[in-house]
Design a protein around this motif. Structure first.
Motif, PDB file in Angstrom:
ATOM      1  N   ASP A  15     -90.363 -19.802   7.303  1.00  0.00           N
ATOM      2  CA  ASP A  15     -90.626 -18.803   8.342  1.00  0.00           C
ATOM      3  C   ASP A  15     -89.550 -18.792   9.428  1.00  0.00           C
ATOM      4  O   ASP A  15     -89.683 -18.093  10.428  1.00  0.00           O
ATOM      5  CB  ASP A  15     -92.002 -19.038   8.975  1.00  0.00           C
ATOM      6  CG  ASP A  15     -92.134 -20.408   9.628  1.00  0.00           C
ATOM      7  OD1 ASP A  15     -91.153 -21.190   9.606  1.00  0.00           O
ATOM      8  OD2 ASP A  15     -93.211 -20.709  10.164  1.00  0.00           O
ATOM      9  N   GLY A  16     -88.496 -19.575   9.250  1.00  0.00           N
ATOM     10  CA  GLY A  16     -87.385 -19.573  10.196  1.00  0.00           C
ATOM     11  C   GLY A  16     -87.390 -20.709  11.195  1.00  0.00           C
ATOM     12  O   GLY A  16     -86.373 -20.972  11.843  1.00  0.00           O
ATOM     13  N   PRO A 115     -87.130 -19.375  20.964  1.00  0.00           N
ATOM     14  CA  PRO A 115     -88.428 -18.756  21.280  1.00  0.00           C
ATOM     15  C   PRO A 115     -88.608 -18.434  22.759  1.00  0.00           C
ATOM     16  O   PRO A 115     -89.407 -17.570  23.116  1.00  0.00           O
ATOM     17  CB  PRO A 115     -89.437 -19.809  20.813  1.00  0.00           C
ATOM     18  CG  PRO A 115     -88.697 -21.102  20.957  1.00  0.00           C
ATOM     19  CD  PRO A 115     -87.270 -20.795  20.591  1.00  0.00           C
ATOM     20  N   THR A 116     -87.900 -19.140  23.646  1.00  0.00           N
ATOM     21  CA  THR A 116     -88.005 -18.921  25.094  1.00  0.00           C
ATOM     22  C   THR A 116     -86.610 -18.978  25.714  1.00  0.00           C
ATOM     23  O   THR A 116     -85.665 -19.485  25.099  1.00  0.00           O
ATOM     24  CB  THR A 116     -88.868 -19.996  25.763  1.00  0.00           C
ATOM     25  OG1 THR A 116     -88.199 -21.274  25.661  1.00  0.00           O
ATOM     26  CG2 THR A 116     -90.256 -20.087  25.120  1.00  0.00           C
ATOM     27  N   TYR A 117     -86.489 -18.480  26.941  1.00  0.00           N
ATOM     28  CA  TYR A 117     -85.191 -18.525  27.614  1.00  0.00           C
ATOM     29  C   TYR A 117     -84.795 -19.959  27.988  1.00  0.00           C
ATOM     30  O   TYR A 117     -83.610 -20.287  28.012  1.00  0.00           O
ATOM     31  CB  TYR A 117     -85.197 -17.629  28.853  1.00  0.00           C
ATOM     32  CG  TYR A 117     -85.080 -16.169  28.498  1.00  0.00           C
ATOM     33  CD1 TYR A 117     -83.862 -15.639  28.059  1.00  0.00           C
ATOM     34  CD2 TYR A 117     -86.179 -15.316  28.565  1.00  0.00           C
ATOM     35  CE1 TYR A 117     -83.750 -14.304  27.703  1.00  0.00           C
ATOM     36  CE2 TYR A 117     -86.068 -13.975  28.210  1.00  0.00           C
ATOM     37  CZ  TYR A 117     -84.854 -13.475  27.776  1.00  0.00           C
ATOM     38  OH  TYR A 117     -84.737 -12.154  27.421  1.00  0.00           O
ATOM     39  N   GLY A 224     -81.472  -4.268  29.125  1.00  0.00           N
ATOM     40  CA  GLY A 224     -82.544  -3.702  28.311  1.00  0.00           C
ATOM     41  C   GLY A 224     -82.524  -4.225  26.881  1.00  0.00           C
ATOM     42  O   GLY A 224     -82.785  -3.500  25.922  1.00  0.00           O
ATOM     43  N   LYS A 225     -82.206  -5.522  26.742  1.00  0.00           N
ATOM     44  CA  LYS A 225     -82.069  -6.128  25.434  1.00  0.00           C
ATOM     45  C   LYS A 225     -82.669  -7.532  25.453  1.00  0.00           C
ATOM     46  O   LYS A 225     -82.540  -8.243  26.435  1.00  0.00           O
ATOM     47  CB  LYS A 225     -80.569  -6.207  25.069  1.00  0.00           C
ATOM     48  CG  LYS A 225     -80.272  -6.848  23.732  1.00  0.00           C
ATOM     49  CD  LYS A 225     -78.769  -6.867  23.492  1.00  0.00           C
ATOM     50  CE  LYS A 225     -78.415  -7.514  22.165  1.00  0.00           C
ATOM     51  NZ  LYS A 225     -76.942  -7.520  21.920  1.00  0.00           N
ATOM     52  N   PRO A 230     -87.297 -12.690  17.472  1.00  0.00           N
ATOM     53  CA  PRO A 230     -88.280 -11.601  17.362  1.00  0.00           C
ATOM     54  C   PRO A 230     -89.694 -12.138  17.291  1.00  0.00           C
ATOM     55  O   PRO A 230     -89.939 -13.151  16.623  1.00  0.00           O
ATOM     56  CB  PRO A 230     -87.874 -10.888  16.063  1.00  0.00           C
ATOM     57  CG  PRO A 230     -86.404 -11.171  15.936  1.00  0.00           C
ATOM     58  CD  PRO A 230     -86.232 -12.580  16.454  1.00  0.00           C
ATOM     59  N   GLN A 231     -90.628 -11.497  17.961  1.00  0.00           N
ATOM     60  CA  GLN A 231     -91.994 -11.988  18.057  1.00  0.00           C
ATOM     61  C   GLN A 231     -92.703 -12.047  16.713  1.00  0.00           C
ATOM     62  O   GLN A 231     -93.586 -12.869  16.523  1.00  0.00           O
ATOM     63  CB  GLN A 231     -92.806 -11.093  19.008  1.00  0.00           C
ATOM     64  CG  GLN A 231     -92.349 -11.187  20.451  1.00  0.00           C
ATOM     65  CD  GLN A 231     -92.490 -12.585  21.019  1.00  0.00           C
ATOM     66  OE1 GLN A 231     -93.519 -13.232  20.846  1.00  0.00           O
ATOM     67  NE2 GLN A 231     -91.446 -13.060  21.690  1.00  0.00           N
TER      68      GLN A 231
END
Length: 233
Positions: A15-16, A115-117, A224-225, A230-231
């Motif tokens: 699943d990555g 998954p997070t910044y 705007g990116k 990806p969720q």
């Protein structure tokens, strides 16, 4: 596939998600062989997981296609911090081998997939030396060496952003970054060099990662990116 050779190192699940395989062990009563894993991105308290060797080495079906459940990532570098954490938990880290020039050329690293910044910021710093080496190698060779055009663009974009931030907003952390992530000092060695305790270094690092994470988030919002994973993964 139960007889598949398994070694310590990084593996990507179907699943990555990426995990570090620490070692293998046998159940004392049944003799069943198991593997011990920890996530690539982890919190303050490391979490370890076990699963049977048979399941680890097996296959899954995804969108009608048969895939290995876990595939090894060759030449993905384990950071000194992770090695220290393993040793603190009583586990042995990898045995270092002499580096070769080809290590710069080949990589299974995935860019802009955190998954997070905060994890994104941490990933940028811990892989900085490797990414910079890979960037220079590609530029010197005038070709994309074991990296796609798209990934090279992401690598270059991240390096430019981080270097600019260290000259402006993050300039107070420039010396810290230089010693920890360019020179490669571990938290322990950095603490010894500055005669401070490791807790203070850990606090400074978390603060640095948090500030960098906020800058990455602000950049994405302004453009705007979203450069996170990806969720739907």
């Amino acid at each position: 596939m139960a007889d598949r050779k398994i070694r310590a190192g990084y593996y990507r699940r179907y699943d990555g998600k990426v995990f570090y395989l620490v070692t293998t062990a046998k159940d004392l009563e049944t003799g069943e062989e198991t593997v011990i894993l920890r996530p690539y991105v982890y919190g303050d308290v490391a979490q370890y997981y076990t699963m049977s060797r048979e399941a680890f080495s097996g296959y899954v079906e995804v969108d009608g296609k048969r895939k290995l459940r876990y595939r090894r990532l060759l030449n993905m570098i384990i950071s000194e911090e992770v090695i220290e954490n393993l040793e603190e938990d009583g586990l042995r880290g990898p045995i270092r081998k002499e580096k070769r020039d080809r290590d710069v050329e080949y990589s299974s690293r995935v860019y802009q997939n955190a998954p997070t910044y905060y994890a994104y910021a941490k990933d940028l710093c811990e892989n900085y030396r490797f990414d910079l080496g890979k960037y220079r190698f590609c530029m010197n060779e005038n070709r994309y060496a074991a990296i796609s055009r798209e990934d090279f663009a992401k690598l270059k974009e991240d390096l430019i952003f981080l270097n600019k931030a260290l000259k402006t907003v993050l300039r107070d952390y420039k010396d810290y970054f230089q010693e920890r992530f360019v020179q490669g000092l571990s938290i322990r060695k950095y603490a010894e060099a500055h005669q401070i305790n490791r807790g203070s270094v850990d606090h400074q690092q978390k603060k640095f990662f948090s500030v960098l994470a906020q800058l990455l988030k602000e950049r994405d919002e302004a453009e705007g990116k979203c450069r996170l994973r990806p969720q739907n993964n």
